[in-house]
Enzyme design. Structure first.
Site, mmCIF file in Angstrom:
data_model
loop_
_atom_site.group_PDB
_atom_site.id
_atom_site.type_symbol
_atom_site.label_atom_id
_atom_site.label_comp_id
_atom_site.label_asym_id
_atom_site.label_seq_id
_atom_site.Cartn_x
_atom_site.Cartn_y
_atom_site.Cartn_z
ATOM 1 N N PHE A 105 -10.068 -18.076 -19.066
ATOM 2 C CA PHE A 105 -10.675 -18.310 -20.373
ATOM 3 C C PHE A 105 -10.611 -19.800 -20.682
ATOM 4 O O PHE A 105 -9.536 -20.382 -20.721
ATOM 5 C CB PHE A 105 -9.975 -17.496 -21.455
ATOM 6 C CG PHE A 105 -10.731 -17.512 -22.743
ATOM 7 C CD1 PHE A 105 -11.813 -16.664 -22.932
ATOM 8 C CD2 PHE A 105 -10.391 -18.391 -23.761
ATOM 9 C CE1 PHE A 105 -12.548 -16.691 -24.118
ATOM 10 C CE2 PHE A 105 -11.098 -18.420 -24.947
ATOM 11 C CZ PHE A 105 -12.182 -17.563 -25.118
ATOM 12 N N GLU A 118 -27.291 -22.093 -22.111
ATOM 13 C CA GLU A 118 -26.062 -21.320 -22.382
ATOM 14 C C GLU A 118 -24.837 -22.171 -22.095
ATOM 15 O O GLU A 118 -24.877 -23.061 -21.247
ATOM 16 C CB GLU A 118 -26.018 -20.089 -21.455
ATOM 17 C CG GLU A 118 -26.449 -18.787 -22.094
ATOM 18 C CD GLU A 118 -25.417 -18.194 -23.056
ATOM 19 O OE1 GLU A 118 -24.540 -18.926 -23.551
ATOM 20 O OE2 GLU A 118 -25.510 -16.986 -23.304
ATOM 21 N N ASP A 119 -23.749 -21.848 -22.766
ATOM 22 C CA ASP A 119 -22.489 -22.525 -22.456
ATOM 23 C C ASP A 119 -21.865 -21.943 -21.184
ATOM 24 O O ASP A 119 -21.449 -22.665 -20.289
ATOM 25 C CB ASP A 119 -21.502 -22.433 -23.636
ATOM 26 C CG ASP A 119 -21.305 -21.005 -24.155
ATOM 27 O OD1 ASP A 119 -21.983 -20.063 -23.672
ATOM 28 O OD2 ASP A 119 -20.458 -20.817 -25.052
ATOM 29 N N ASP A 149 -20.535 -15.152 -18.072
ATOM 30 C CA ASP A 149 -19.303 -14.498 -17.631
ATOM 31 C C ASP A 149 -19.702 -13.158 -17.006
ATOM 32 O O ASP A 149 -20.093 -13.097 -15.845
ATOM 33 C CB ASP A 149 -18.408 -14.349 -18.864
ATOM 34 C CG ASP A 149 -17.039 -13.795 -18.578
ATOM 35 O OD1 ASP A 149 -16.738 -13.520 -17.416
ATOM 36 O OD2 ASP A 149 -16.252 -13.628 -19.530
ATOM 37 N N ARG A 166 -13.605 -26.364 -30.146
ATOM 38 C CA ARG A 166 -14.984 -26.704 -29.775
ATOM 39 C C ARG A 166 -15.170 -28.214 -29.630
ATOM 40 O O ARG A 166 -16.022 -28.674 -28.901
ATOM 41 C CB ARG A 166 -15.972 -26.205 -30.836
ATOM 42 C CG ARG A 166 -16.081 -24.706 -30.947
ATOM 43 C CD ARG A 166 -17.274 -24.333 -31.814
ATOM 44 N NE ARG A 166 -17.232 -22.956 -32.284
ATOM 45 C CZ ARG A 166 -17.680 -21.906 -31.605
ATOM 46 N NH1 ARG A 166 -18.177 -22.075 -30.400
ATOM 47 N NH2 ARG A 166 -17.614 -20.698 -32.098
HETATM 48 P P1 5GP Z 1 -20.890 -12.532 -21.033
HETATM 49 O O1 5GP Z 1 -21.782 -11.617 -21.829
HETATM 50 O O2 5GP Z 1 -21.591 -13.220 -19.884
HETATM 51 O O3 5GP Z 1 -19.635 -11.809 -20.568
HETATM 52 O O4 5GP Z 1 -20.323 -13.613 -22.026
HETATM 53 C C1 5GP Z 1 -21.093 -14.648 -22.505
HETATM 54 C C2 5GP Z 1 -20.508 -15.261 -23.750
HETATM 55 O O5 5GP Z 1 -19.106 -14.958 -23.876
HETATM 56 C C3 5GP Z 1 -20.590 -16.761 -23.689
HETATM 57 O O6 5GP Z 1 -21.822 -17.236 -24.215
HETATM 58 C C4 5GP Z 1 -19.379 -17.183 -24.503
HETATM 59 O O7 5GP Z 1 -19.715 -17.225 -25.859
HETATM 60 C C5 5GP Z 1 -18.361 -16.088 -24.263
HETATM 61 N N1 5GP Z 1 -17.406 -16.427 -23.183
HETATM 62 C C6 5GP Z 1 -17.353 -15.952 -21.935
HETATM 63 N N2 5GP Z 1 -16.346 -16.505 -21.226
HETATM 64 C C7 5GP Z 1 -15.760 -17.385 -22.060
HETATM 65 C C8 5GP Z 1 -14.667 -18.315 -21.910
HETATM 66 O O8 5GP Z 1 -14.005 -18.468 -20.875
HETATM 67 N N3 5GP Z 1 -14.371 -19.057 -23.006
HETATM 68 C C9 5GP Z 1 -15.047 -18.956 -24.179
HETATM 69 N N4 5GP Z 1 -14.655 -19.742 -25.180
HETATM 70 N N5 5GP Z 1 -16.081 -18.105 -24.359
HETATM 71 C C10 5GP Z 1 -16.437 -17.341 -23.303
#
Ligand code: 5GP
Length: 184
Positions: free
Chosen positions: A161, A108-109, A112, A174
């Site tokens: 973010f 995963e990147d 959050d 990206r």
């Molecule tokens: P979660 O479901 O854990 O809230 O979010 C996961 C996904 O939300 C990540 O795989 C990513 O695509 C996006 N995301 C969450 N935080 C960020 C952020 O700070 N920047 C970006 N570009 N994408 C985020």
């Protein structure tokens, strides 16, 4: 920060600052690769890259994993181009690999709220893999709404973010070789 990082920063007026420079990213990705290599000496794990955000991380990580492994890709959508989680997770592209009895590492990147990842782990468990572990480059641990186990973590970052190194804002940024923060 390298000269290239500074050069990008000068040219992109919407970027506020570099949070993790490219050199630091490179070192940490190598460490993660070494850890994975040690843990999976003989089981041919499948590294599952979550598109699009993790493509750059996977590409660097796979070069640092000396143990034999396969790669595959999945795409899920959750944010729909904005900066807030919708809580809706949709599978846009599924794996081609049959993961039954396989060791799976989700790449995963960023984690959050944890909603996307917990949904994915649940889904992949129904396919009866031997094991599932999670490797994320970034972890916003303070933003967690759903408890989810992270086995390999690159960096814990604050609730901001971020963009770059595969992560976008409305499909832009990206390509940046570092993790940066946009101006408010
Ligand atoms: P979660 O479901 O854990 O809230 O979010 C996961 C996904 O939300 C990540 O795989 C990513 O695509 C996006 N995301 C969450 N935080 C960020 C952020 O700070 N920047 C970006 N570009 N994408 C985020």
């Amino acid at each position: 920060m390298t000269y290239d990082d500074q050069d990008y920063l000068r040219r992109l007026p919407h970027l506020d600052r570099v949070l993790i420079g490219s050199a630091e990213l490179g070192l940490r990705v190598r460490e993660l690769g070494n850890e994975i290599s040690r843990d999976y000496r003989s089981s041919l794990p499948v590294l599952v890259c979550i598109l699009k955000g993790a493509y750059m991380f996977l590409s660097d990580l796979t070069r640092c994993v000396a143990a034999d492994h396969e790669i595959d890709f999945m795409a899920v959508s959750s944010y729909e181009g904005g900066t807030q989680s919708t809580g809706v997770v949709k599978i846009e592209k599924d794996l081609r690999t049959n993961i039954t009895d396989r060791d799976v590492i989700i790449v995963e990147d960023i984690v959050d709220s944890g909603l996307t990842l917990s949904h994915l782990v649940e889904l992949l468990h129904t396919r009866t893999p031997r094991s599932i572990r999670v490797c994320t480059l970034l972890d916003k641990a303070a933003a967690r709404q759903k408890d989810v186990r992270v086995d390999y973590r690159g960096f814990e970052i604050p609730k901001e973010f971020v963009v770059g190194y595969g992560l976008d804002y409305e499909e832009k940024y990206r390509n940046l070789p570092f993790i940066g923060v946009l101006r408010p």
